[in-house]
Scaffold this active site. Structure first.
Site, PDB file in Angstrom:
ATOM      1  N   ASP A   1     -19.673  45.225   0.756  1.00 54.83           N
ATOM      2  CA  ASP A   1     -20.734  45.841   1.494  1.00 54.83           C
ATOM      3  C   ASP A   1     -20.631  45.635   3.108  1.00 54.83           C
ATOM      4  O   ASP A   1     -21.079  46.412   3.933  1.00 54.83           O
ATOM      5  CB  ASP A   1     -22.169  45.383   1.168  1.00 54.83           C
ATOM      6  CG  ASP A   1     -22.395  43.773   1.229  1.00 54.83           C
ATOM      7  OD1 ASP A   1     -21.409  43.132   1.291  1.00 54.83           O
ATOM      8  OD2 ASP A   1     -23.577  43.367   0.814  1.00 54.83           O
ATOM      9  N   HIS A   2     -19.766  44.636   3.548  1.00 54.59           N
ATOM     10  CA  HIS A   2     -19.697  44.389   4.862  1.00 54.59           C
ATOM     11  C   HIS A   2     -18.708  42.967   4.974  1.00 54.59           C
ATOM     12  O   HIS A   2     -18.614  42.395   4.075  1.00 54.59           O
ATOM     13  CB  HIS A   2     -21.009  44.017   5.712  1.00 54.59           C
ATOM     14  CG  HIS A   2     -21.851  43.226   5.097  1.00 54.59           C
ATOM     15  ND1 HIS A   2     -21.516  41.931   4.911  1.00 54.59           N
ATOM     16  CD2 HIS A   2     -23.035  43.747   4.473  1.00 54.59           C
ATOM     17  CE1 HIS A   2     -22.868  41.377   4.222  1.00 54.59           C
ATOM     18  NE2 HIS A   2     -23.778  42.341   3.979  1.00 54.59           N
TER      19      HIS A   2
ATOM     20  N   ASP B   1     -20.243  40.849  -2.738  1.00 54.44           N
ATOM     21  CA  ASP B   1     -21.184  40.432  -1.632  1.00 54.44           C
ATOM     22  C   ASP B   1     -20.466  39.889  -0.298  1.00 54.44           C
ATOM     23  O   ASP B   1     -19.860  38.615  -0.698  1.00 54.44           O
ATOM     24  CB  ASP B   1     -22.246  39.787  -2.160  1.00 54.44           C
ATOM     25  CG  ASP B   1     -23.479  40.001  -1.479  1.00 54.44           C
ATOM     26  OD1 ASP B   1     -23.266  40.700  -0.276  1.00 54.44           O
ATOM     27  OD2 ASP B   1     -24.701  39.584  -1.894  1.00 54.44           O
ATOM     28  N   ASP B   2     -20.523  40.291   0.527  1.00 51.20           N
ATOM     29  CA  ASP B   2     -20.185  39.692   1.876  1.00 51.20           C
ATOM     30  C   ASP B   2     -18.496  39.279   1.926  1.00 51.20           C
ATOM     31  O   ASP B   2     -18.111  38.383   2.796  1.00 51.20           O
ATOM     32  CB  ASP B   2     -20.814  38.103   2.120  1.00 51.20           C
ATOM     33  CG  ASP B   2     -22.329  38.403   2.436  1.00 51.20           C
ATOM     34  OD1 ASP B   2     -22.728  39.461   2.662  1.00 51.20           O
ATOM     35  OD2 ASP B   2     -22.985  37.155   3.021  1.00 51.20           O
TER      36      ASP B   2
ATOM     37  N   CYS C   1     -27.001  43.452   3.937  1.00 53.94           N
ATOM     38  CA  CYS C   1     -26.821  43.892   2.745  1.00 53.94           C
ATOM     39  C   CYS C   1     -27.559  45.143   2.319  1.00 53.94           C
ATOM     40  O   CYS C   1     -26.899  46.184   1.955  1.00 53.94           O
ATOM     41  CB  CYS C   1     -27.172  42.758   1.853  1.00 53.94           C
ATOM     42  SG  CYS C   1     -26.332  41.359   1.908  1.00 53.94           S
TER      43      CYS C   1
ATOM     44  N   HIS D   1     -29.489  46.485  -3.443  1.00 49.96           N
ATOM     45  CA  HIS D   1     -30.068  45.186  -2.741  1.00 49.96           C
ATOM     46  C   HIS D   1     -31.456  45.158  -3.580  1.00 49.96           C
ATOM     47  O   HIS D   1     -32.192  45.996  -3.451  1.00 49.96           O
ATOM     48  CB  HIS D   1     -30.232  45.026  -1.380  1.00 49.96           C
ATOM     49  CG  HIS D   1     -30.449  43.741  -0.941  1.00 49.96           C
ATOM     50  ND1 HIS D   1     -32.086  43.238  -1.033  1.00 49.96           N
ATOM     51  CD2 HIS D   1     -29.872  42.802  -0.372  1.00 49.96           C
ATOM     52  CE1 HIS D   1     -31.852  42.064  -0.651  1.00 49.96           C
ATOM     53  NE2 HIS D   1     -30.849  41.713  -0.189  1.00 49.96           N
TER      54      HIS D   1
END
Length: 533
Positions: free
Chosen positions: A315-316, A27-28, A66, A120
């Site tokens: 995810d990014h 995540d992130d 997300c 999510h």
């Protein structure tokens, strides 16, 4: 001829092996990894995986948030097809009954399991992680997830524990004497140990380095504060519209950030505190790297590494002070560019039959062609010999892709060949107004609040972004009402600090990029004019 040989070889390879698939989503996570050349990173386990893998240096998410990003790459549909720009819609209910990546594997005989943050959680996945459509077993979420924002963080300046952004902890002092990502690892190892030979698709979603930065304090030893600096220039570009700015509202809610008394929205986080944020981000990444190493080791212990394809991604990305911004919520490279590493037994590395110790033949492949997260689904489906078609009608076809399999890129890299490829990635981000705001939230506007959409196209050399008026009722932009434009030349401005959209010398280029952006992803797959941009 090349593509015919590629498919023949791929089908033969798939038929000869009983492949499992392990999808690891962090995540992130920006490209803050040693294998991506980040000298500040300490990620020995991911770096080792990369020596056995194809490493994509130019992989991009479709929206830096997300839920929209995860729904996009797990369905291989772009945000404008799903109309999911926030956390509050479910595509099967509101748009169409689109097949997901794990659902496709489940429908083709694989055991599918979700552990941690894959979809999510919440309304955007029907409060069920899209179960039972996507998963053979009930998705797992860690018990200690409920303490995510508990007031347990403490600094030398605070008398009582608080809900801080920066939160290194002693694990044994935590509720249940553990942390969510440690629970996630334990459950993943348990799942792997209980497979009886059936092919599986296991998706493991680690939560850090998502804020708050709650991680075991011991990982700080790899990241002394003096090795970090605030990005330069540490300022917002004067000729960029405020609509492009994300005011990092989620950070402002944390007690330690609130104590800085920063005037909204432009007052910068002081450099001394900014360095602490950067330090904790990197320490969080090292924490997850350690867990990933233990997860991959479990494959070795169970003797299934040799027939398990591993895909590691995010995810990014996440801004660490670039443009004085923090978090995601933007169309800049730091928010949209992600790590993407794919290790394929028999292709990206092989086990030596000649060496007595059965060691690995390292064969890392660095691939610089642009790929998008919507390409993940068709690529993994190709590897499993259950390919899906490119969508011809976004709203009617149930199982199709708005991306394209990048297996030809891997095959070409193995042959030391180059092939023509799409050289543009598309992204977007919504805003409720031109000026940054807390209510409505500029970073996370709800669908009914969206008044503008920033569409962006990234080629090898340029990023062009057009901010357009957007009607939430029709979910359509107005290309005749451009609010602001940005153009960045990556030949001399990798950090995207100098907007040249208004420069006369770029008028023709901007017009061409605007045309490509407006006509979208389908046009780019067959438009040869993009290849020199």
């Amino acid at each position: 001829m090349f593509f015919m040989l590629y498919f023949i070889n791929l089908i033969a390879w798939c038929a000869a092996q009983k492949q499992n698939f392990l999808l690891i989503i962090v995540d992130d996570l920006r490209t803050a990894l040693g294998c991506y050349g980040d000298t500040k990173a300490y990620t020995p386990n991911i770096d080792h995986l990369a020596t056995e893998a194809a490493i994509f240096s130019q992989a991009f998410a479709q929206q830096a948030l997300c839920a929209p990003s995860r729904n996009s790459f797990l369905t291989s549909r772009r945000p404008d097809t799903l109309h999911l720009y926030d956390f509050y819609s479910y595509w099967r209910k509101d748009i169409g009954n689109f097949t997901t990546l794990p659902q496709h594997f489940k429908n083709n005989g694989f055991i599918t399991k979700s552990i941690g943050k894959v979809f999510h959680p919440g309304i955007s996945s029907n409060n069920s992680d899209d179960n039972p459509y996507s998963w053979s077993e009930t998705p797992f979420h860690p018990f200690t997830e409920r303490y995510k924002d508990a007031p347990i963080c403490q600094t030398n300046m605070q008398i009582l524990p608080a809900q801080n952004l920066i939160c290194p902890v002693k694990v044994l002092s935590m509720p249940n004497k553990t942390l969510p990502d440690i629970e996630i690892l334990k459950e993943a190892k348990y799942f792997l140990s209980n497979q009886a030979g059936n092919p599986f698709f296991l998706a493991v979603g680690f939560q850090k380095p998502h804020i708050p930065f709650k991680y075991p304090k011991k990982y700080l030893k790899y990241h002394p504060l003096q090795k970090f600096k605030v990005p330069q220039p540490y300022k917002w570009s004067k000729n960029v519209s405020s609509i492009a700015y994300n005011p990092w509202n989620d950070l402002r809610k944390r007690k330690d950030v609130a104590a800085l008394n920063l005037k909204f929205p432009w007052k910068k986080i002081p450099k001394s505190f900014a360095k602490l944020i950067i330090q904790s981000y990197y320490a969080s990444v090292t924490y997850i790297d350690d867990l990933i190493g233990k997860l991959i080791n479990q494959l070795e212990v169970l003797s299934i590494r040799k027939n398990t394809t591993i895909i590691l991604m995010s995810d990014h990305g996440w801004s660490l002070g670039e443009h004085t911004e923090w978090a995601k919520y933007s169309n800049y490279d730091v928010a949209l560019r992600v790590p993407l590493i794919i290790s394929i037994p028999g292709l990206t590395y092989k086990r030596s039959k000649e060496k007595a110790n059965n060691s690995l033949e390292k064969n890392p492949l660095f691939i610089n062609s642009i790929v998008e997260l919507v390409d993940i689904f068709p690529t993994i489906a190709d590897l499993a010999n259950i390919s899906i078609p490119i969508c011809s009608n976004e709203t009617m076809e149930i199982t199709c892709s708005e991306g394209i399999s990048f297996m030809p890129l891997i095959q070409a890299a193995l042959r030391k060949k180059s092939i023509l490829w799409k050289e543009a990635a598309f992204g977007q981000y919504p805003r409720p107004s031109i000026k940054p705001s807390i209510h409505p939230n500029s970073d996370e506007p709800r669908l009914k609040e969206i008044k503008a959409m920033g569409y962006t196209i990234r080629t090898n050399k340029y990023r062009y972004t057009a901010w357009l008026s957007f009607k939430s009722e029709t979910k359509l932009p107005d290309w005749n009402d451009i609010i602001a434009e940005e153009l960045y030349n990556h030949n001399n401005d990798e950090g995207e600090n100098r907007n040249v959209a208004a420069f006369q010398k770029y008028v023709k280029l901007k017009k061409k990029l605007k045309f490509l952006l407006q006509h979208g992803w389908k046009n780019i797959l067959s438009n040869k004019s993009i290849y020199y941009l």
